[in-house]
Design an enzyme around this catalytic site. Sequence first.
Site, PDB file in Angstrom:
ATOM      1  N   HIS A 212       0.853  -1.186   0.000  1.00 62.53           N
ATOM      2  CA  HIS A 212       0.000   0.000   0.000  1.00 62.53           C
ATOM      3  C   HIS A 212       0.891   1.238   0.000  1.00 62.53           C
ATOM      4  O   HIS A 212       2.077   1.164   0.335  1.00 62.53           O
ATOM      5  CB  HIS A 212      -0.922   0.003   1.216  1.00 62.53           C
ATOM      6  CG  HIS A 212      -1.882  -1.143   1.235  1.00 62.53           C
ATOM      7  ND1 HIS A 212      -3.103  -1.105   0.604  1.00 62.53           N
ATOM      8  CD2 HIS A 212      -1.802  -2.380   1.793  1.00 62.53           C
ATOM      9  CE1 HIS A 212      -3.736  -2.255   0.777  1.00 62.53           C
ATOM     10  NE2 HIS A 212      -2.958  -3.044   1.494  1.00 62.53           N
ATOM     11  N   HIS A 213       0.344   2.370  -0.360  1.00 64.24           N
ATOM     12  CA  HIS A 213       1.131   3.599  -0.441  1.00 64.24           C
ATOM     13  C   HIS A 213       1.618   4.035   0.937  1.00 64.24           C
ATOM     14  O   HIS A 213       0.986   3.745   1.963  1.00 64.24           O
ATOM     15  CB  HIS A 213       0.307   4.721  -1.073  1.00 64.24           C
ATOM     16  CG  HIS A 213       0.047   4.519  -2.542  1.00 64.24           C
ATOM     17  ND1 HIS A 213       1.055   4.520  -3.478  1.00 64.24           N
ATOM     18  CD2 HIS A 213      -1.098   4.306  -3.222  1.00 64.24           C
ATOM     19  CE1 HIS A 213       0.538   4.316  -4.683  1.00 64.24           C
ATOM     20  NE2 HIS A 213      -0.769   4.174  -4.552  1.00 64.24           N
ATOM     21  N   SER A 214       2.733   4.730   0.946  1.00 69.72           N
ATOM     22  CA  SER A 214       3.308   5.231   2.193  1.00 69.72           C
ATOM     23  C   SER A 214       2.328   6.164   2.887  1.00 69.72           C
ATOM     24  O   SER A 214       1.572   6.908   2.234  1.00 69.72           O
ATOM     25  CB  SER A 214       4.606   5.989   1.913  1.00 69.72           C
ATOM     26  OG  SER A 214       5.569   5.153   1.311  1.00 69.72           O
TER      27      SER A 214
END
Length: 544
Positions: A212-214
């Site tokens: 998942h995105h930071s």
Amino acid sequence: MKCTGIALLWGAAIMGVLGGVLPDPNTTDPTDYPMDTCKVRVYVSGRGITHYYNVLDECYNCSPELLKRRVSGETEDYFHPIQTRVGMNISVYDNDENYRSSIRYHFGEWGVYTLFVNSSSWEMTITEDVSPHKNWIPEIVFLLGLIFLFVLWQAFLVFRTYWIKRKRSTSGSPSDTAPAVDRIGSIDTFRGISLVIMIFVNAGGGGYWYMHHSIWNGLTVADLVFPWFVFLMGTSMALSFRRRKASYLELLKKITIRSLKLFCLGLFLNNGYCFFYSKITENPLAPSETEKPFSDILPYALQWLIILIFVTIWLLVTFLLDVPGCGRGYLGAGGLLGDLGMKKNCTGGAAGYIDRLILGKDHIYQWPTCKLIYITGPYDPEGILGYLTSFLMCYLGLQAGRILTHYKNHTQRISRWLIWGIVLGSIATALCLGRRDGGPIPVNKNLWSLSFVLALAGGANICLTVCYIVQDVLKLWEGEPFLFMGMNSISMYCLSEVFSGYFPFAFKLPDPTHWWKMLENVTCVSAWVIVSYIMWREKIFVSL
């Protein structure tokens, strides 16, 4: 995962009972509590009242959040669910709110723990009552399975090639192999790899946090694919210019139409702008292609000047614009927790302020990755200010493509890509001081920061080099099955978005475990690879 949104992300470690008392601690049935969650109880010896506060590793410079207020000597008869996605720092304060001690710990998924606190010495210890699950095993098993299938496929291709050659040599019939086309296979392969990862991430990434995105600063696997897509778009432009023999005005007309198509498709918000800019600044009547040193750079001084102007504007606006209530040069997530709550409405600094000022809060992305950890408002990670650095990403890809058009020797191409990769990566490292947090310009996908663009452009040059050596130089691999995806990238992406909720690309899971999530998401990607293979075999290629 939706039922754990508050426990997992909001504060991400606040101890609270979900629907009352949890099952017996020795019960480790995954249906009892969700992925990325464990159970923790607290026991305090001695006298007095203690308070427990938590700060997540992901939450940079955040205010401590109260976890629990405990009276010494009380018996803890139930377990609190707590997130296991990232580590945390748990601090103890006495009844007068004076700091006493702290302990940093990274809990494991589905483990059961007891936190012991001695209120006399304020010593803190954590014991593991039930060992956590090894949640990395499903990923390894599926990866090994895919590698096995990949090896079988490559063995089949080798056998097929050998059989066809033997049949031709026996019959004496002429070869019907089509002549080599003017296309670099490694570019399609690299694009296909990026697309496969993108679809896997969008499908759920097996439920793993690094898919998942930071939250704010830093890099995860999910942060790589979109910028690499933009980079490869620029690389393909350089090759398309070499093949087109048209006037600048004719090309401008085609460029404008295709850019509008991309925008209307909604194929990544930035892509239309990047495509349009890089195309109109590139001169189709540029100096003839030569192999002289810097022949891929010096004739394009005007384009580089424009790019440097864009980067300069990004730097000036980011660090000199005085944002009301936030000051100059703020690059944090803000919110109720970030920067000790002193930058509540400052998410993204100048980038967020410009979007709110021009577009309004109701017309920007409402659920950024930082919202539930930092408790922020709306923020668009592909906002207006980010266009400037996304132009740079696309143009660095265009520069990689120019190396292909100006130099025919493998060594010349490889050496230049490697130099670009090392130089860009070194500059990015210097800008962030080699740290996730605290550098002058941290690597941040939400901001499309300069260090983020340079780091990923450098990595893209390195990855392109590896694909080029393996596929186009040594010819050890034809790029399959990623080649199929890369040659139909637009159609594959659009179709994967349209049919994302339909079988076999998604199905109801009997248990919320990494095993089932991996099965679902790998099935989704595999199905789209099969579709792309069928389209490739039938010579169906969709372009704008």
